[in-house]
Design a protein around this motif. Sequence first.
Motif, PDB file in Angstrom:
ATOM      1  N   ALA A 142      -4.845   9.012   2.651  1.00 26.93           N
ATOM      2  CA  ALA A 142      -4.514   7.604   2.459  1.00 26.93           C
ATOM      3  C   ALA A 142      -5.527   6.716   3.197  1.00 26.93           C
ATOM      4  O   ALA A 142      -5.906   5.651   2.696  1.00 26.93           O
ATOM      5  N   GLU A 143      -5.953   7.157   4.374  1.00 24.83           N
ATOM      6  CA  GLU A 143      -6.974   6.407   5.120  1.00 24.83           C
ATOM      7  C   GLU A 143      -8.275   6.341   4.339  1.00 24.83           C
ATOM      8  O   GLU A 143      -8.921   5.293   4.265  1.00 24.83           O
ATOM      9  N   GLU A 144      -8.661   7.469   3.770  1.00 21.92           N
ATOM     10  CA  GLU A 144      -9.906   7.501   3.004  1.00 21.92           C
ATOM     11  C   GLU A 144      -9.826   6.571   1.792  1.00 21.92           C
ATOM     12  O   GLU A 144     -10.793   5.873   1.462  1.00 21.92           O
ATOM     13  N   LEU A 145      -8.672   6.548   1.149  1.00 21.57           N
ATOM     14  CA  LEU A 145      -8.489   5.672  -0.011  1.00 21.57           C
ATOM     15  C   LEU A 145      -8.548   4.200   0.398  1.00 21.57           C
ATOM     16  O   LEU A 145      -9.173   3.383  -0.274  1.00 21.57           O
ATOM     17  N   ALA A 146      -7.905   3.865   1.499  1.00 24.35           N
ATOM     18  CA  ALA A 146      -7.902   2.480   1.963  1.00 24.35           C
ATOM     19  C   ALA A 146      -9.292   2.032   2.394  1.00 24.35           C
ATOM     20  O   ALA A 146      -9.754   0.940   2.046  1.00 24.35           O
ATOM     21  N   GLU A 147      -9.967   2.880   3.158  1.00 18.25           N
ATOM     22  CA  GLU A 147     -11.311   2.545   3.639  1.00 18.25           C
ATOM     23  C   GLU A 147     -12.271   2.341   2.469  1.00 18.25           C
ATOM     24  O   GLU A 147     -13.055   1.393   2.434  1.00 18.25           O
ATOM     25  N   ASN A 148     -12.189   3.240   1.487  1.00 16.69           N
ATOM     26  CA  ASN A 148     -13.077   3.161   0.329  1.00 16.69           C
ATOM     27  C   ASN A 148     -12.778   1.936  -0.526  1.00 16.69           C
ATOM     28  O   ASN A 148     -13.689   1.270  -1.025  1.00 16.69           O
ATOM     29  N   TYR A 149     -11.491   1.622  -0.691  1.00 15.37           N
ATOM     30  CA  TYR A 149     -11.083   0.473  -1.509  1.00 15.37           C
ATOM     31  C   TYR A 149     -11.703  -0.814  -0.974  1.00 15.37           C
ATOM     32  O   TYR A 149     -12.178  -1.668  -1.738  1.00 15.37           O
ATOM     33  N   VAL A 150     -11.712  -0.931   0.353  1.00 13.41           N
ATOM     34  CA  VAL A 150     -12.314  -2.108   0.982  1.00 13.41           C
ATOM     35  C   VAL A 150     -13.834  -2.069   0.874  1.00 13.41           C
ATOM     36  O   VAL A 150     -14.476  -3.057   0.507  1.00 13.41           O
TER      37      VAL A 150
ATOM     38  N   TYR B  29      -6.633   2.653  -9.208  1.00 13.39           N
ATOM     39  CA  TYR B  29      -7.968   2.218  -8.787  1.00 13.39           C
ATOM     40  C   TYR B  29      -8.293   2.674  -7.374  1.00 13.39           C
ATOM     41  O   TYR B  29      -9.462   2.800  -7.018  1.00 13.39           O
ATOM     42  N   LEU B  30      -7.282   2.899  -6.559  1.00 15.43           N
ATOM     43  CA  LEU B  30      -7.530   3.468  -5.233  1.00 15.43           C
ATOM     44  C   LEU B  30      -8.236   4.808  -5.368  1.00 15.43           C
ATOM     45  O   LEU B  30      -9.162   5.119  -4.609  1.00 15.43           O
ATOM     46  N   LEU B  31      -7.806   5.587  -6.346  1.00 11.44           N
ATOM     47  CA  LEU B  31      -8.403   6.904  -6.568  1.00 11.44           C
ATOM     48  C   LEU B  31      -9.654   6.818  -7.432  1.00 11.44           C
ATOM     49  O   LEU B  31     -10.658   7.481  -7.176  1.00 11.44           O
TER      50      LEU B  31
ATOM     51  N   GLU C 184     -15.749  -0.547  -1.242  1.00 11.91           N
ATOM     52  CA  GLU C 184     -16.204  -0.700  -2.626  1.00 11.91           C
ATOM     53  C   GLU C 184     -15.793  -2.040  -3.236  1.00 11.91           C
ATOM     54  O   GLU C 184     -16.221  -2.373  -4.332  1.00 11.91           O
ATOM     55  N   ARG C 185     -14.944  -2.793  -2.517  1.00 10.01           N
ATOM     56  CA  ARG C 185     -14.415  -4.061  -3.057  1.00 10.01           C
ATOM     57  C   ARG C 185     -13.836  -3.837  -4.453  1.00 10.01           C
ATOM     58  O   ARG C 185     -14.097  -4.578  -5.396  1.00 10.01           O
ATOM     59  N   ALA C 186     -13.034  -2.794  -4.587  1.00 12.17           N
ATOM     60  CA  ALA C 186     -12.527  -2.394  -5.895  1.00 12.17           C
ATOM     61  C   ALA C 186     -11.624  -3.450  -6.516  1.00 12.17           C
ATOM     62  O   ALA C 186     -11.447  -3.479  -7.737  1.00 12.17           O
TER      63      ALA C 186
ATOM     64  N   PHE D 135       0.821  -1.210   0.000  1.00 12.43           N
ATOM     65  CA  PHE D 135       0.000   0.000   0.000  1.00 12.43           C
ATOM     66  C   PHE D 135       0.855   1.260   0.000  1.00 12.43           C
ATOM     67  O   PHE D 135       0.504   2.265  -0.644  1.00 12.43           O
ATOM     68  N   ASP D 136       1.974   1.243   0.710  1.00 15.92           N
ATOM     69  CA  ASP D 136       2.842   2.423   0.736  1.00 15.92           C
ATOM     70  C   ASP D 136       3.413   2.723  -0.647  1.00 15.92           C
ATOM     71  O   ASP D 136       3.560   3.885  -1.037  1.00 15.92           O
ATOM     72  N   LYS D 137       3.700   1.680  -1.408  1.00 14.62           N
ATOM     73  CA  LYS D 137       4.212   1.886  -2.768  1.00 14.62           C
ATOM     74  C   LYS D 137       3.113   2.425  -3.679  1.00 14.62           C
ATOM     75  O   LYS D 137       3.375   3.256  -4.561  1.00 14.62           O
ATOM     76  N   ALA D 138       1.891   1.945  -3.474  1.00 18.38           N
ATOM     77  CA  ALA D 138       0.767   2.428  -4.281  1.00 18.38           C
ATOM     78  C   ALA D 138       0.523   3.913  -4.030  1.00 18.38           C
ATOM     79  O   ALA D 138       0.291   4.688  -4.971  1.00 18.38           O
ATOM     80  N   ILE D 139       0.584   4.325  -2.761  1.00 14.45           N
ATOM     81  CA  ILE D 139       0.387   5.733  -2.424  1.00 14.45           C
ATOM     82  C   ILE D 139       1.524   6.581  -2.990  1.00 14.45           C
ATOM     83  O   ILE D 139       1.303   7.672  -3.542  1.00 14.45           O
TER      84      ILE D 139
END
Length: 314
Positions: A147-155, A173-175, A157-159, A127-131
Amino acid sequence: MKEIKFTTRYDDPTLPFSDKDFKGKYEGRIGDKSDYIQMINGEKKHLALCPRCNNPVVILGIYKRINVAPHARHAKGVDIPKVVKFNEYKYKNCPYHKKNANYVKEYVPETEEPERQKLYQITKEHFDKAIYLLQKGTGIYITLSMAEELAENYVAERAYNYIDATVYNIPWYLLYSLMGGFPLYHMLIKKNTIIYRHLRKLKFDLRNSMVEGYVYVEENEGYLLTATNYRYIVDKNDHLNEKLDFSILRPDKKVSTGLYERVDKFSIGVDSYYFSNLINYKNWKPRQKVLDIAAKYMKPDQTVEVQDNSDWMD
């Protein structure tokens, strides 16, 4: 396609046809695994896997001269025993088959979901590399709270279960999967980037920040920056070109229901293989605070906890 791989692992490095020792490396990887060499329609064919859909592909132009540059092509209906079976569904959704399409937020069938847990795990572990890549590719300085918002949303939304989610587009896709985007107010933007130039064109008040090379967006009317579309095109030379579309939105003054109107749009090109190379980079220095965020939200049971964290990312 201009590259191949050898296993269905998401983190399996690709072998490009541009490699001067392609034949030697190919034979070194398959070794004595004769399943990669098969008789198809009376001809000996050398096989590998498509880096996007994991289906078997035939290598062309290496073992037999052809009139175009060496490349690989899907081997429709062919299996490689103990490696992979041809999957029609994945083939039909492969960029190298479609050639030109928008990535969609449609989920894979339930039968495909267990395999996507590997993609989910890679996102968590790197995740750190993705950010880092997302920040570098867009020019947006991503804080820990972002970064928290991106992680929370990714989970939530099951992206990772989107049809077109791959190891190559994890950062984007995180964004892309983020509902609503980010407020532009006080967002840090790197100078001389595409986003910076569009904000200048719109005459935003941009002030120098304490982060070298970045400006921050001063007072505005509630503008948002949102990723609206992810798309690709495979050109005539079989190169896959990917882009993420962005919109700058402002509240629609004609209504009072929280609707927005678009005032600008633009695209940012995506390096399709940057992230897959980055996850195999041996000298990476982990960013523990960012990895802690991934550990918090990306749990095995995919439960989500919410906690405010407005510190800047180290």
